[in-house]
Design a protein around this motif. Structure first.
Motif, PDB file in Angstrom:
ATOM      1  N   PRO A 259       0.824  -1.210   0.000  1.00  0.00           N
ATOM      2  CA  PRO A 259       0.000   0.000   0.000  1.00  0.00           C
ATOM      3  C   PRO A 259       0.859   1.261   0.000  1.00  0.00           C
ATOM      4  N   ASP A 260       0.235   2.376  -0.365  1.00  0.00           N
ATOM      5  CA  ASP A 260       0.910   3.664  -0.304  1.00  0.00           C
ATOM      6  C   ASP A 260       0.992   4.066   1.162  1.00  0.00           C
ATOM      7  N   ALA A 261       2.104   3.717   1.784  1.00  0.00           N
ATOM      8  CA  ALA A 261       2.295   3.959   3.213  1.00  0.00           C
ATOM      9  C   ALA A 261       3.706   4.490   3.417  1.00  0.00           C
ATOM     10  N   ALA A 262       3.808   5.813   3.487  1.00  0.00           N
ATOM     11  CA  ALA A 262       5.116   6.433   3.681  1.00  0.00           C
ATOM     12  C   ALA A 262       5.653   6.084   5.056  1.00  0.00           C
ATOM     13  N   GLY A 263       6.938   5.956   5.124  1.00  0.00           N
ATOM     14  CA  GLY A 263       7.587   5.648   6.390  1.00  0.00           C
ATOM     15  C   GLY A 263       9.071   5.541   6.172  1.00  0.00           C
ATOM     16  N   PHE A 264       9.717   4.820   7.012  1.00  0.00           N
ATOM     17  CA  PHE A 264      11.143   4.596   6.858  1.00  0.00           C
ATOM     18  C   PHE A 264      11.508   3.221   7.396  1.00  0.00           C
ATOM     19  N   ASP A 265      11.162   2.974   8.643  1.00  0.00           N
ATOM     20  CA  ASP A 265      11.428   1.677   9.245  1.00  0.00           C
ATOM     21  C   ASP A 265      10.128   0.911   9.441  1.00  0.00           C
ATOM     22  N   PHE A 266      10.108  -0.313   8.944  1.00  0.00           N
ATOM     23  CA  PHE A 266       8.952  -1.195   9.070  1.00  0.00           C
ATOM     24  C   PHE A 266       9.425  -2.537   9.623  1.00  0.00           C
TER      25      PHE A 266
ATOM     26  N   ARG B 255      13.876  -1.335   5.786  1.00  0.00           N
ATOM     27  CA  ARG B 255      13.921   0.125   5.649  1.00  0.00           C
ATOM     28  C   ARG B 255      13.543   0.473   4.209  1.00  0.00           C
ATOM     29  N   THR B 256      12.470   1.233   4.069  1.00  0.00           N
ATOM     30  CA  THR B 256      12.014   1.695   2.758  1.00  0.00           C
ATOM     31  C   THR B 256      11.224   2.983   2.958  1.00  0.00           C
ATOM     32  N   SER B 257      11.239   3.846   1.966  1.00  0.00           N
ATOM     33  CA  SER B 257      10.528   5.120   2.093  1.00  0.00           C
ATOM     34  C   SER B 257       9.017   4.960   1.969  1.00  0.00           C
ATOM     35  N   ASN B 258       8.575   3.822   1.398  1.00  0.00           N
ATOM     36  CA  ASN B 258       7.143   3.588   1.226  1.00  0.00           C
ATOM     37  C   ASN B 258       6.915   2.099   0.999  1.00  0.00           C
ATOM     38  N   LEU B 259       5.871   1.539   1.608  1.00  0.00           N
ATOM     39  CA  LEU B 259       5.567   0.117   1.383  1.00  0.00           C
ATOM     40  C   LEU B 259       5.216  -0.173  -0.067  1.00  0.00           C
ATOM     41  N   SER B 260       4.815   0.854  -0.818  1.00  0.00           N
ATOM     42  CA  SER B 260       4.494   0.635  -2.239  1.00  0.00           C
ATOM     43  C   SER B 260       5.743   0.310  -3.067  1.00  0.00           C
ATOM     44  N   ASN B 261       6.928   0.438  -2.481  1.00  0.00           N
ATOM     45  CA  ASN B 261       8.166   0.036  -3.155  1.00  0.00           C
ATOM     46  C   ASN B 261       8.361  -1.474  -3.121  1.00  0.00           C
TER      47      ASN B 261
ATOM     48  N   GLN C 209      -2.711 -15.834   1.581  1.00  0.00           N
ATOM     49  CA  GLN C 209      -1.680 -15.658   2.600  1.00  0.00           C
ATOM     50  C   GLN C 209      -1.486 -14.160   2.829  1.00  0.00           C
ATOM     51  N   ALA C 210      -1.027 -13.777   4.017  1.00  0.00           N
ATOM     52  CA  ALA C 210      -0.914 -12.354   4.329  1.00  0.00           C
ATOM     53  C   ALA C 210       0.413 -12.052   5.008  1.00  0.00           C
ATOM     54  N   VAL C 211       0.809 -10.802   4.861  1.00  0.00           N
ATOM     55  CA  VAL C 211       1.952 -10.272   5.592  1.00  0.00           C
ATOM     56  C   VAL C 211       1.457  -9.072   6.395  1.00  0.00           C
ATOM     57  N   LEU C 212       1.952  -8.941   7.599  1.00  0.00           N
ATOM     58  CA  LEU C 212       1.607  -7.827   8.466  1.00  0.00           C
ATOM     59  C   LEU C 212       2.788  -6.859   8.468  1.00  0.00           C
ATOM     60  N   ALA C 213       2.517  -5.585   8.366  1.00  0.00           N
ATOM     61  CA  ALA C 213       3.580  -4.577   8.350  1.00  0.00           C
ATOM     62  C   ALA C 213       3.297  -3.549   9.435  1.00  0.00           C
ATOM     63  N   LEU C 214       4.296  -3.272  10.242  1.00  0.00           N
ATOM     64  CA  LEU C 214       4.191  -2.282  11.296  1.00  0.00           C
ATOM     65  C   LEU C 214       5.199  -1.176  11.013  1.00  0.00           C
ATOM     66  N   ARG C 215       4.704   0.045  10.836  1.00  0.00           N
ATOM     67  CA  ARG C 215       5.592   1.193  10.640  1.00  0.00           C
ATOM     68  C   ARG C 215       6.068   1.634  12.020  1.00  0.00           C
ATOM     69  N   VAL C 216       7.369   1.613  12.217  1.00  0.00           N
ATOM     70  CA  VAL C 216       7.923   1.960  13.526  1.00  0.00           C
ATOM     71  C   VAL C 216       8.764   3.231  13.483  1.00  0.00           C
ATOM     72  N   TRP C 217       8.735   3.911  12.380  1.00  0.00           N
ATOM     73  CA  TRP C 217       9.471   5.157  12.150  1.00  0.00           C
ATOM     74  C   TRP C 217      10.907   4.847  12.185  1.00  0.00           C
TER      75      TRP C 217
END
Length: 87
Positions: A19-26, A63-69, A79-87
């Motif tokens: 998804p389009d989810a900006a962040g840095f550390d996930f 580490r990525t600037s956005n999960l959409s990468n 099947q699913a993956v869970l993603a937690l943005r932790v900054w």
């Protein structure tokens, strides 16, 4: 503030873009309810041979600037993956 996402691969072999989810550390985690393996790629043309494999409950920091990468695939349907943005 941490934000969580759930990304589902409905059909094995059909990569799903994050998804389009900006962040840095996930932190990515294979859903503990999965029966198969999730694969993490940086392109929709990658294959399981060069993806990072996540088993049920397995976690990896990324580490990525956005999960959409990222792209996700699986060796079984629903099947699913869970993603937690932790900054």
């Amino acid at each position: 503030m941490p934000v969580a996402y759930r990304i589902e691969v409905a059909l094995a072999g059909t990569p799903v873009q994050g998804p389009d989810a900006a962040g840095f550390d996930f932190v990515l985690q294979g859903d503990p309810a999965n029966a198969g393996t999730i694969y993490v790629y940086d392109s929709d043309t990658d294959t399981a041979a060069n993806g990072y494999a996540l088993g049920p409950g397995q976690q990896v920091p990324i580490r990525t600037s956005n999960l959409s990468n990222l792209w996700f695939d699986a060796n079984a349907d629903a099947q699913a993956v869970l993603a937690l943005r932790v900054w």
